[in-house]
Motif scaffolding. Structure first.
Motif, PDB file in Angstrom:
ATOM      1  N   GLY A   1     -43.491  23.974 108.446  1.00 13.19           N
ATOM      2  CA  GLY A   1     -44.415  25.067 108.114  1.00 13.19           C
ATOM      3  C   GLY A   1     -45.618  25.111 109.025  1.00 13.19           C
ATOM      4  O   GLY A   1     -45.890  26.127 109.677  1.00 13.19           O
TER       5      GLY A   1
ATOM      6  N   SER B   1     -46.531  22.270 111.197  1.00 14.84           N
ATOM      7  CA  SER B   1     -46.273  21.537 112.437  1.00 14.84           C
ATOM      8  C   SER B   1     -45.573  22.404 113.474  1.00 14.84           C
ATOM      9  O   SER B   1     -45.702  22.171 114.677  1.00 14.84           O
TER      10      SER B   1
ATOM     11  N   GLU C   1     -37.770  17.055 116.004  1.00 13.02           N
ATOM     12  CA  GLU C   1     -37.559  17.576 114.646  1.00 13.02           C
ATOM     13  C   GLU C   1     -36.185  17.119 114.178  1.00 13.02           C
ATOM     14  O   GLU C   1     -35.160  17.444 114.775  1.00 13.02           O
TER      15      GLU C   1
ATOM     16  N   SER D   1     -44.514  15.101 107.475  1.00 11.96           N
ATOM     17  CA  SER D   1     -45.284  15.293 106.230  1.00 11.96           C
ATOM     18  C   SER D   1     -45.548  13.964 105.533  1.00 11.96           C
ATOM     19  O   SER D   1     -45.053  13.720 104.433  1.00 11.96           O
TER      20      SER D   1
ATOM     21  N   HIS E   1     -48.005  12.955 103.994  1.00 11.04           N
ATOM     22  CA  HIS E   1     -48.717  12.997 102.706  1.00 11.04           C
ATOM     23  C   HIS E   1     -47.680  12.868 101.569  1.00 11.04           C
ATOM     24  O   HIS E   1     -48.033  12.682 100.420  1.00 11.04           O
TER      25      HIS E   1
ATOM     26  N   TYR F   1     -38.652  11.145 107.828  1.00 15.05           N
ATOM     27  CA  TYR F   1     -37.262  10.690 107.935  1.00 15.05           C
ATOM     28  C   TYR F   1     -37.198   9.440 108.811  1.00 15.05           C
ATOM     29  O   TYR F   1     -37.615   9.473 109.969  1.00 15.05           O
TER      30      TYR F   1
ATOM     31  N   TYR G   1     -53.290  13.783 113.045  1.00 13.39           N
ATOM     32  CA  TYR G   1     -53.546  15.215 112.868  1.00 13.39           C
ATOM     33  C   TYR G   1     -53.609  15.630 111.382  1.00 13.39           C
ATOM     34  O   TYR G   1     -53.084  16.665 110.993  1.00 13.39           O
TER      35      TYR G   1
END
Ligand SMILES: NC(=O)c1ccc[n+]([C@@H]2O[C@H](COP(=O)([O-])OP(=O)(O)OC[C@H]3O[C@@H](n4cnc5c(N)ncnc54)[C@H](O)[C@@H]3O)[C@@H](O)[C@H]2O)c1
Length: 682
Positions: free
Chosen positions: A258, A260, A278, A347, A349, A357, A405
């Motif tokens: 979303g 990134s 990714e 992600s 968080h 992953y 970031y």
């Protein structure tokens, strides 16, 4: 504005609020993305309470049918969204004149709400979620319907108060008061743990508003593209010699999700080589199809070769590696490929449920393992983080600049036992992007994400505003002190290229970074252009909450506050109260946003410019405080750049008096205390 004689179907629906006839049960819509099933934490009694709470919105005669329907939603999705009340009309930001309203401010707010729920803009539109997985505009469709109805009937002598999406009602106020006051997720501090959100959101009494979701100020991916561009551009300035080119210089990172997903686009705007790993092929292909990343590469050998060629040819290019970022970091070490910038935007968080992953597993294997054996999955994530950090440390020892970031990378890596601590054992060895870049280079001078929306919905109005903003920034640049000349120059380049970068999704919106003077001068120019008819309809001003004054967040926006006050939230509260009586059209204050529930308090505003003298007065008064409140707090924390900015402001603004800190010599503090044996690092 529409009159009652000639209502469109859309307008009639808005005025109706909760429909008179019970709509049929909604069927599942496979065409849009849906929120994941939420945790089931409610006891039997609490589940009944959730249904009782939901039924408050509807007449008693419907209760038997709706009780069963809502119970089914609660079981299936963990929340009650009231799908059957989702309106049938298309959801998007209409031109302001199409909203049935008694005042323009209310019509503008309706437009902004609909933009946040537009399926082209929102992440999970049917669950009323705009972005970030759980950033809600409302908790359920009844709240939406009632809010729109209240706004349609609201006069300039009333204010609508919204409690986490629930419209408590219209209260008599004054034409100078905000038309809407929004709070989201405000909890008694002891009840602000992640599971408290799960519980009280399921009960229907609170919501996670993220930053610009529950405050109606989201403008699609443009905001994150701009923020990432500014961050990457300034990060390069920290590593490259003055005047050297970014072309052919390498930025390695991960994530094409979303937010990134903005990284390769930002890298292209900056003009460097972006390597973005990714793991999810679908996410990588989507960004490639959208033109946000130039080339997809499946093979590490090819990636290394292609990167070397791009370096040799000094290219500007973005390459997506479809695979794990750990493999890229390690392979580039073996290949001795020189990397100038490094970061990570997985992600983290949310590390145990698909945010990160681990290396050594395919995407599918990881998805199965996290459900089948969560403990083993956790171990794999932590091992992978240790490997990732070990490789990053080696690249850093070869001269790479690495920054966190805002995705909790360093925090999770430290919890995994990775070598991320500095020599003092307290600080991380790498800075966060706010500590090193956005804080000292932007926020402390008052530069932050100012944005606007043209309520006509016309691209030509947006072009006019772009030109006006460009002229203002250019005139400020001519007389700018050295400290802020670079920031102005970056934003002049941004606004000149903004139209051709085709960043608009949803409403006709634009973002740029400006300081208090810049924001006020741009807003004045818009207000005049509206009065002169150069812009055909009012303009809404706002900003991301991720800004100078709006957000208290110790690991992000206020991570460069070093006087101990970064764990306080007074600034954000003063900001929202201060803006509310200085002319904001609406104000909002949220718990959560970006870094998580309980971790941040953030606030924002919307301000309608309609060409009037009242708007002129409001914008001057409110924008000044909205920026200088944060600069003063940063200055009191002894931040050098903020002290420069606030003292400069005092010279030109009568009535501004700031409590200047006296700076203490280091030697004065030496020898006062001995080491405390009970000390534990926070
Ligand atoms: N600094 C900021 O201003 C800012 C703004 C927005 C988001 N964030 C943070 O950035 C993070 C990412 O946000 P998002 O919206 O893009 O999330 P997202 O979940 O949509 O995207 C993250 C992507 O990383 C991929 N990924 C995970 N582990 C990987 C690995 N080991 N190798 C390669 N790819 C991997 C995932 O498949 C996913 O597509 C979040 O933690 C968010 O809070 C920071």
């Amino acid at each position: 504005m529409a009159t009652s004689v000639d209502l469109t179907e859309f307008q009639a629906d808005i005025l109706q609020g909760i429909p008179e006839k019970l709509p049929p049960r909604a069927s599942f819509n496979p065409k849009v993305s849906h929120a994941p099933k939420r945790k089931d934490l409610l006891s039997l009694e609490e589940k009944k309470l959730a249904i009782r709470n939901a039924l408050r919105y509807f007449p008693k005669k419907w209760h038997p049918e709706l009780a069963g329907d809502f119970a089914e939603e609660l079981k299936r999705y963990g929340r009650i969204y009231m799908y059957r009340f989702k309106p049938a009309y298309p959801m998007y930001a209409r031109p302001i004149g199409e909203y049935p309203a008694k005042c323009r401010a209310a019509a503008a707010i309706m437009l902004m709400i609909q933009n946040n729920l537009d399926p082209a803009v929102a992440q999970h539109p049917e669950e009323l979620i705009t972005y970030g997985g759980n950033g809600s505009v409302f908790q359920n469709w009844a709240q939406y319907l009632l809010t729109m109805q209240y706004l349609a009937g609201m006069t300039e002598a009333q204010t609508l108060h919204l409690y986490s999406g629930h419209p408590m009602g219209l209260f008599p106020s004054d034409k100078n008061a905000p038309r809407v006051v929004v709070t989201n997720g405000m909890m008694i501090p002891n009840y602000s743990k992640p599971d408290d959100w799960e519980r009280y959101n399921a009960l229907g009494v609170t919501q996670y508003g993220q930053m610009t979701a529950g405050s109606y100020m989201y403008i699609g991916p443009q905001g994150i593209v701009h923020g990432t561009t500014i961050t990457v551009m300034n990060a390069f300035r920290k590593v490259l010699e003055k005047g050297s080119k970014t072309e052919g210089k390498v930025f390695v990172t991960s994530g094409l999700g979303g937010m990134s997903g903005a990284q390769p686009k930002a890298g292209n705007i900056v003009g460097c080589i972006t390597i973005c790993a990714e793991i999810n092929p679908a996410a990588a292909h989507k960004r490639h199809e959208q033109g946000w990343v130039d080339e997809l590469i499946q093979d590490l050998d090819l990636l290394a070769k292609r990167t070397r060629k791009a370096i040799d040819n000094e290219e500007t290019i973005s390459l997506a590696y479809v695979g794990n970022v750990v493999d890229v970091w390690e392979r580039f070490l073996e290949e001795e490929l020189s990397i100038q910038l490094g970061s990570d935007q997985t992600s983290l968080h949310n590390p145990w449920a698909g945010g990160y992953y681990p290396a050594g597993l395919t995407y599918e294997e990881a998805n199965s393992l996290m459900v089948a054996n969560p403990d083993l999955f956790r171990e794999k994530v932590q091992e992978s983080l240790r490997r990732q950090v070990a490789a990053i440390n080696k690249h850093a020892s070869r001269g790479m600049y690495f920054f966190d970031y805002g995705n909790a990378f360093l925090l999770e890596a430290s919890r995994a036992g990775a070598e991320v601590y500095a020599e003092n054992g307290i600080d991380f060895r790498y800075p966060s992007y706010v500590q090193d870049i956005l804080g000292p280079m932007c926020f402390d001078y008052g530069f932050g994400p100012f944005r606007w929306v043209c309520t006509s919905g016309k691209p030509e109005d947006l072009k006019t505003t772009d030109l006006l903003a460009q002229k203002v920034l250019e005139s400020l640049y001519e007389k700018a002190p050295d400290e802020i000349a670079q920031q102005l120059q970056d934003n002049i380049k941004w606004i000149i290229e903004a139209d051709e970068n085709r960043l608009v999704v949803g409403s006709q919106a634009r973002i740029l970074y400006a300081d208090a003077e810049g924001r006020i001068r741009i807003a004045e120019a818009f207000n005049k252009a509206i009065a002169d008819g150069e812009i055909s309809a009012p303009v809404v001003l706002g900003r991301d909450h991720h800004d100078v004054s709006g957000t208290d967040s110790p690991f992000r926006e206020t991570s460069n506050i070093y006087d101990g006050s970064r764990y306080t939230a007074d600034m954000a509260i003063h900001n929202v109260i201060g803006d509310s009586f200085r002319g904001a059209t609406w104000v909002s204050i949220h718990n959560g946003g970006g870094v998580g529930w309980g971790e941040v308090i953030n606030g924002g505003f919307g301000l309608l410019l309609d060409g009037s003298d009242k708007a002129l007065n409001n914008l001057r008064n409110m924008l000044f405080f909205d920026v200088n409140n944060g600069i003063s707090r940063r200055g009191w924390a002894r931040n050098e750049e903020a002290l420069f900015a606030i003292q400069r402001e005092m010279k030109r603004t009568p009535g501004l008096e700031f409590t200047l800190p006296n700076l203490v010599e280091e030697e004065t503090l030496e020898g006062l205390f001995t080491e405390n044996p009970n000390f534990n690092a926070p």
